[in-house]
Design an enzyme around this catalytic site. Sequence first.
Site, PDB file in Angstrom:
ATOM      1  N   ASN A 158      -3.762  -5.489  12.514  1.00  0.00           N
ATOM      2  CA  ASN A 158      -5.255  -4.989  12.412  1.00  0.00           C
ATOM      3  C   ASN A 158      -6.039  -5.773  13.531  1.00  0.00           C
ATOM      4  OD1 ASN A 158      -5.030  -3.006  10.535  1.00  0.00           O
ATOM      5  ND2 ASN A 158      -4.626  -4.556   9.145  1.00  0.00           N
ATOM      6  N   ASN A 184      -4.070 -10.539   6.958  1.00  0.00           N
ATOM      7  CA  ASN A 184      -3.723  -9.140   7.598  1.00  0.00           C
ATOM      8  C   ASN A 184      -5.041  -8.671   8.428  1.00  0.00           C
ATOM      9  OD1 ASN A 184      -1.052  -9.355   7.317  1.00  0.00           O
ATOM     10  ND2 ASN A 184      -1.191  -8.033   5.375  1.00  0.00           N
ATOM     11  N   HIS A 242      -7.149 -11.161  -1.313  1.00  0.00           N
ATOM     12  CA  HIS A 242      -6.382 -10.671  -0.041  1.00  0.00           C
ATOM     13  C   HIS A 242      -7.133 -11.356   1.237  1.00  0.00           C
ATOM     14  CE1 HIS A 242      -4.240  -8.701   3.065  1.00  0.00           C
ATOM     15  NE2 HIS A 242      -4.270  -7.683   2.509  1.00  0.00           N
ATOM     16  N   TYR A 281      -8.199  -8.412   7.392  1.00  0.00           N
ATOM     17  CA  TYR A 281      -9.124  -7.717   6.644  1.00  0.00           C
ATOM     18  C   TYR A 281     -10.269  -8.659   6.432  1.00  0.00           C
ATOM     19  CZ  TYR A 281      -5.504  -4.481   6.042  1.00  0.00           C
ATOM     20  OH  TYR A 281      -4.755  -3.357   6.117  1.00  0.00           O
ATOM     21  N   THR A 309       0.933  -1.178  -0.158  1.00  0.00           N
ATOM     22  CA  THR A 309      -0.016   0.092   0.182  1.00  0.00           C
ATOM     23  C   THR A 309       1.023   1.339  -0.167  1.00  0.00           C
ATOM     24  OG1 THR A 309      -1.800  -1.045   1.223  1.00  0.00           O
ATOM     25  CG2 THR A 309      -1.755   1.365   1.434  1.00  0.00           C
TER      26      THR A 309
HETATM   27  C1  8OZ Z   1      -2.971  -3.705   2.452  1.00  0.00           C
HETATM   28  C2  8OZ Z   1      -2.402  -3.812   3.695  1.00  0.00           C
HETATM   29  C3  8OZ Z   1      -1.966  -5.142   4.367  1.00  0.00           C
HETATM   30  O1  8OZ Z   1      -2.225  -6.171   3.746  1.00  0.00           O
HETATM   31  O2  8OZ Z   1      -1.459  -5.054   5.361  1.00  0.00           O
HETATM   32  C4  8OZ Z   1      -1.728  -2.426   4.273  1.00  0.00           C
HETATM   33  C5  8OZ Z   1      -2.546  -1.458   4.196  1.00  0.00           C
HETATM   34  C6  8OZ Z   1      -2.254  -0.045   4.724  1.00  0.00           C
HETATM   35  C7  8OZ Z   1      -0.858  -0.059   5.596  1.00  0.00           C
HETATM   36  C8  8OZ Z   1       0.003  -1.125   5.320  1.00  0.00           C
HETATM   37  C9  8OZ Z   1      -0.598  -2.322   4.662  1.00  0.00           C
END
Ligand code: 8OZ
Length: 359
Positions: free
Chosen positions: A234, A177, A174, A179, A25
């Site tokens: 996250n 992480n 994806h 999400y 990103t």
């Molecule tokens: C898409 C990201 C991920 O997979 O960690 C991400 C998003 C924002 C900052 C860093 C990484």
Amino acid sequence: GSPLFTPTKTGAIDLANRVAMAPLTRSRAVAGDVPRASAATYYAQRATAGLIISEATQISPQGKGYAYTPGIHSEEQVAGWRPVTEAVHKAGGRIVAQLWHVGRISHPDLQPGNALPVAPSAITPKGQAFTETGFKPHVEPRALEAGEIPGIVADYARAARNALAAGFDGVEVHAANGYLIDQFLRNGSNKRTDRYGGSIENRVRLMLEVTQAVVDAIGADRTGIRLSPVTPANDASDSDPAPLFQYAVEALAPLNLAYLHMIEGATGGARDVVPGFDFMALKKAFRGPYMANNGYDFALADAAIREGRADLVAFGRPFIANPDLVERMKTGAPLATPDKSTFYGGDEHGYTDYPALAA
Ligand SMILES: C=C(C(=O)O)c1ccccc1
């Protein structure tokens, strides 16, 4: 020379070497969440990677979680990606689009109609959202109704078709992480009592429905997937990740996907965040091409390929400051250190102005 620089194939995609550029990103999209014009230069500069995985790209307005990240759901965005894929192909490279839905890692400021971010359950993640007016604490997300899931699955399939229309060689789902898909996988964020929660089978369901829909849309041989079994990113957590991800990968294996991308440890951090976690069991269960990621340098990557612990290795931060990373690893040239202050946001400085050695 190192086996890292020998050709390979991920599904239908022929690769010149086993070096992948990990999704990064950069928060530099322009109005309409369209990649900036210089993204074509940025990615083409790095096209000697055997495979480039694009920065995470949201599949829908609801899937957006950060300011200035690109999408791949509008015609304008699809048009904005075409120069990128054309430039990469012109430079002899291959590129797939990482399809992203952030789930609860968002903020009403980033959501259509200032809606609450959505998630498997109404559990507020720790941390802050990166909005256009600065970092803001995360809010309690809205738990999705089961009836909304087919629409989200369809959004992934549409985004996959859009990716091919934009000239990408394939997509990476994806599922890592912390999400949306990872929120459903892990029981720290998924407290549902319907068919998408509770048992491992139920928590893996969304990942499988999304992956099957993408495979139906563009083919398994152009579909990869990224997992991060033990990352705390996250505010992701699960009480027992080994059986969860063993089941998830065993369920993916029959699809014969192009590759499995594995974040080994904490994203961008400690590899041994869960000491003894058996990534090789997951590589074995998948059977197809295994792309290892997280803190690799040339020596570690060379050894991993030689010892059969990886088929490809993805490098993230090194590619930010070394567009010609492959050449530098081949020649043993010193690597430039990326400037963290320009990782996210800004313009060309720290994006397209890192020189190749030959320059
Ligand atoms: C898409 C990201 C991920 O997979 O960690 C991400 C998003 C924002 C900052 C860093 C990484």
